[in-house]
Structures are given as C-alpha cells and as structure tokens.
Write an enzyme that holds these catalytic residues in place. Sequence first.
Site, mmCIF file in Angstrom:
data_model
loop_
_atom_site.group_PDB
_atom_site.id
_atom_site.type_symbol
_atom_site.label_atom_id
_atom_site.label_comp_id
_atom_site.label_asym_id
_atom_site.label_seq_id
_atom_site.Cartn_x
_atom_site.Cartn_y
_atom_site.Cartn_z
ATOM 1 N N PRO A 91 -43.846 43.564 38.748
ATOM 2 C CA PRO A 91 -45.299 43.753 38.775
ATOM 3 C C PRO A 91 -46.013 42.468 39.191
ATOM 4 O O PRO A 91 -45.617 41.373 38.802
ATOM 5 C CB PRO A 91 -45.629 44.135 37.328
ATOM 6 C CG PRO A 91 -44.363 44.733 36.806
ATOM 7 C CD PRO A 91 -43.257 43.966 37.471
ATOM 8 N N CYS A 92 -47.045 42.613 39.995
ATOM 9 C CA CYS A 92 -47.750 41.445 40.524
ATOM 10 C C CYS A 92 -48.434 40.658 39.408
ATOM 11 O O CYS A 92 -48.490 39.442 39.434
ATOM 12 C CB CYS A 92 -48.781 41.902 41.551
ATOM 13 S SG CYS A 92 -49.529 40.586 42.517
ATOM 14 N N GLN A 93 -48.964 41.370 38.413
ATOM 15 C CA GLN A 93 -49.647 40.687 37.324
ATOM 16 C C GLN A 93 -48.680 39.796 36.567
ATOM 17 O O GLN A 93 -47.528 40.139 36.367
ATOM 18 C CB GLN A 93 -50.262 41.698 36.350
ATOM 19 C CG GLN A 93 -51.270 42.635 36.970
ATOM 20 C CD GLN A 93 -50.629 43.869 37.559
ATOM 21 O OE1 GLN A 93 -49.418 43.939 37.688
ATOM 22 N NE2 GLN A 93 -51.445 44.828 37.943
#
Length: 383
Positions: free
Chosen positions: A70-72
């Site tokens: 996930p980018c977060q």
Amino acid sequence: MIDLFAGCGGMTSGFVAAKNYKPVMSVEFNFEAAATYAANFGESHTRYADIADIPDDDIPEADVIIGGPPCQGFSNLGSKNVHDPRNKLWKEYIRFVRHANPRVFIIENVDRFFSSSEFALLKSEVRPGGLLEEYHLEAGFLLAADFGVPQRRKRTIVIGSRIGKIPLPTPTHAPEGAMGDLPTWHGTRAVLEGLPAVPATKEFPDSWISMFGERVRGVFKTPELHIGRNPTQLSLDRYRHIPPGGGRFDLPDHLLSRCWREKKTGTTDVMGRMRWDAPSLTIRTEFYKPEKGQYLHPQWERDNPANSVDRPITHYEAARLQSFPDSFGWCGSKIEVARQIGNAVPPMLAEAIAHHLKPFLEGKSDKTDTARPLPCRLCDSPQ
C-alpha cells in the site's frame, strides 16, 4: 517467487501462466482474498497473516519477489524506525527482499505513486548505504491495454534488479492507427460479446469450503460470477439515456441528482457506458455501481431500446475485463469478490512482465530480443 500483499493472486496468475515460475510463498492479510489465492495456487505456501508476523527464518530464498505494498505509510521510510506504523508495510516488503535475496523484485502501484515522495524515498534506498544498495531500479508507467488487456488501466511498475539493468517491457499492442505493426488494443467486445445479456441469477451458488481452518463461500469458477442486480426504476430510466462513451452529462434534467445538477464539471465517467470498440476504463472495486464510474454494459441502441443491455457489468464481466481466465476460482461474498477483482493486477499484464524477465533471469538477455511481441491469448483465441 514470493507474492507479497498477494490479494486474490492476479499477479501470480500471470507469472504462472508464463511458465517456469513457481510460487514458494504468498502473504495476504484479507481472509477471503487469501482463500481465493489458496484455491487457485495451493494452501500449503499461502500465508493468511499479517506480513509483520512472518518470522525472518520462515522467509524462503527466491529468485523473484512480486507485490504491491500500500502506498500509504511509505513517507517515513527514511526514518529507519521499523516500529513506525506508517511505514511498517514498506519496511516489511524490504525485510522480505533482504532475507529472500531475490535477483529481481517487482512493485506494482497506482500511477500517482511514480511522482510521490514515497517513490523518491524508495529510490534513496538503492544508493550506497541504503537498505537496497545492491539493486538497480527502473520504473515507469505501464498501460494494461498495451499488453492485450481490454482495459485502460495505468499503473506504476518498479523493477529492482541485482543482476544488471532491466528495462520495463515494451508494448505488445497499440491504439488503432498508431505507427508500427503491433496488434491493436482489444475493445470490450473481445471478452463480453456473446455472454448472456440477462444474468440467470442474482446470487452466487450456495457452496462453502474450509480454508485455513475457517469456512468461506466458494469455490466459484469465473462464469458463476455472472450475477444480476435489482436496479430501481429511476436507475433504469437513467441507464436508457446513456450512449456508449457517454455519462451523466447525457441525462435529461429531470433524471439528474441534485449533486450532478449542481456540479457541471468533473467526474466525467460517472454513470458512464463502455464502448464495444474500445478498452474499458479502470475496473475498480465497486464496478457494479454505475454511479461510481463507466460501468454500464456497452450494448446500446437508440432506436431500438429492446436491444440495449441496460445494467452495470457483472462480476464475471469485470473479471474478464481484468483478463482473468474462466478457470479461475473465487472465494468470498459478492462484495469481497468484487474487491478482489478490482484490486488485482491484470493477469495478462503480469504475464507480459514475467515473460520479459525470463531472459535476464536465465542469463540470455544479450541474445534475446525482449521487445519481441509475445503471444496474446485474446488475439490467438478470440472469444
């Protein structure tokens, strides 16, 4: 190979289809997605777990690691604080790379990741003294339609290699009218034409299996996902006004919601209808809701409404637009399976990447033309 954040296994599906790739571990935190993965590729190497709970000693050696963290949470990678919850998942991905010691790793992420501070920090880790200093990074955008998928899905792909520079694969397909002799993009017709216009049921079959010691719905073969919905009369009236390529701006005023009436610009794909002769737009997790995007079936006739198919695409049709084979099996509820479909890497895109890596992994990159268009199962075996 190891598949991290594996989801239902779209990326593994493509690599396995490319031959000579053997999954030795997959890790997925969502139960239904992990069950789908296990149903297709085997439960013994599938870990339904938080990636942080996998001990270092359990990480096998592998030639390739694939996955899309996930980018977060990546924005604080440079702090080197492994306990920071914002960067835990990226730290875990890198931990696997360091312990599995793959020759190549592949990261797939949303297109905006390429210009993010997160990606800038990833690049900093391949510099001298970084966590990935022995790797060379190549990154850019790949469009699924350029590799035979009937969908305009744009994603950032990162190739990390410690066996020399590996460029991104070159397209095997191109838009109609583009220069060159590549086959043209596939429109939705390639995978949707001929399927029943009216689904025979609105529910998945009532079947259950045991996976990881728990019961889960399934396994459903992809054609069993051809299920309908119960739209309201207002929704049906709206659908009938939308031509191929059109959307909410084609609706008469009396059929507009208040927010659409007041918002004159933007969200152009909302309540949109696909076109037979063009790839679909990105298939997201709520493709069964036309108010979320261009998800109406492409069949439409202005002068003969009885020949129009006025409904959103089904789970089966969405899976086909993602290039999943009909033999693929699925586990979970309707909502969970939709999430799996929308979150997946299109298998045909993953297969193109897998074929592209082969000569580098086999030490034949100096003898092989890796830009050579590869066989496309939609081209070779039209639906």
